[in-house]
Write a protein that holds these residues in place. Structure first.
Motif, short mmCIF file in Angstrom:
data_model
loop_
_atom_site.label_atom_id
_atom_site.label_comp_id
_atom_site.label_asym_id
_atom_site.label_seq_id
_atom_site.Cartn_x
_atom_site.Cartn_y
_atom_site.Cartn_z
N GLY A 42 24.29 32.82 -97.72
CA GLY A 42 25.65 32.43 -97.43
C GLY A 42 26.50 33.48 -96.75
N LYS A 43 25.88 34.60 -96.39
CA LYS A 43 26.63 35.69 -95.76
C LYS A 43 26.07 36.01 -94.39
CE LYS A 43 28.19 37.87 -100.03
NZ LYS A 43 28.32 39.17 -100.77
N GLU A 44 26.85 36.73 -93.61
CA GLU A 44 26.39 37.14 -92.29
C GLU A 44 25.42 38.32 -92.40
OE1 GLU A 44 30.33 35.91 -89.64
OE2 GLU A 44 29.66 37.98 -89.72
N THR A 91 20.47 42.11 -103.21
CA THR A 91 19.55 40.99 -103.01
C THR A 91 19.82 40.33 -101.66
OG1 THR A 91 19.32 40.53 -105.36
CG2 THR A 91 18.89 38.70 -103.85
N ALA A 92 18.78 40.25 -100.83
CA ALA A 92 18.92 39.72 -99.47
C ALA A 92 17.55 39.70 -98.80
CB ALA A 92 19.87 40.59 -98.66
N VAL A 93 17.51 39.05 -97.65
CA VAL A 93 16.36 39.21 -96.77
C VAL A 93 16.66 40.40 -95.87
CG1 VAL A 93 14.92 38.19 -94.99
CG2 VAL A 93 15.83 36.76 -96.84
N TYR A 94 15.73 41.34 -95.82
CA TYR A 94 15.91 42.55 -95.03
C TYR A 94 15.10 42.43 -93.73
CZ TYR A 94 18.41 44.87 -98.76
OH TYR A 94 19.35 45.21 -99.70
N TYR A 95 15.76 42.75 -92.64
CA TYR A 95 15.16 42.64 -91.32
C TYR A 95 15.15 43.99 -90.62
CZ TYR A 95 16.14 37.63 -91.84
OH TYR A 95 16.20 36.34 -92.27
N CYS A 96 14.05 44.25 -89.96
CA CYS A 96 13.94 45.41 -89.08
C CYS A 96 14.48 45.01 -87.70
CB CYS A 96 12.47 45.78 -89.00
SG CYS A 96 12.06 47.11 -87.88
#
Length: 123
Positions: A42-44, A91-96
């Motif tokens: 739900g966040k940017e 807590t989040a999806v982490y992207y390179c």
């Protein structure tokens, strides 16, 4: 075409640690800054940390300063994110992400993303 493959995510308890890795290929890794972003539900998407092509300069978001450390191994084409003292709000999806231009700094990334790796911190 640059390729980014993230790994190292998982479930960890509040106060725990994880180390994320991102293997980059498709261009000369050592010429480009690298960054880690994250996107919570739900966040940017937000920039968490970045490192210059040489590793000599780094950037951290205020929310992770003193807890996260970004590093890189140019010989391996890999960037890391050491995350300590994790909190549920991490807590989040982490992207390179890869820098858009050679030797560019401050960080400005490409509009290209890997699949990400999920980090879940339980309270």
């Amino acid at each position: 075409q640059v390729q980014l493959v993230e790994s190292g995510g998982g479930l960890v308890q509040d106060g725990g640690s994880l180390r994320l890795s991102c293997a980059a290929s498709g261009r000369t890794f050592s010429r480009y800054a690298m960054g880690w972003f994250r996107q919570a539900s739900g966040k940017e998407r937000e920039l968490v940390a970045a490192i210059s092509w040489s590793g000599g300069s780094t950037y951290y978001a205020d929310s992770v300063k003193g807890r996260f450390t970004i590093s890189r191994d140019n010989a391996k084409g890999t960037v890391y994110l050491q995350m300590n003292s994790l909190k549920p709000e991490d807590t989040a999806v982490y992207y390179c992400n890869a820098g858009a231009v050679p030797y560019g700094w401050p960080y400005s990334g490409m509009d290209y993303w890997g699949k990400g790796t999920l980090v879940t911190v339980s309270s």
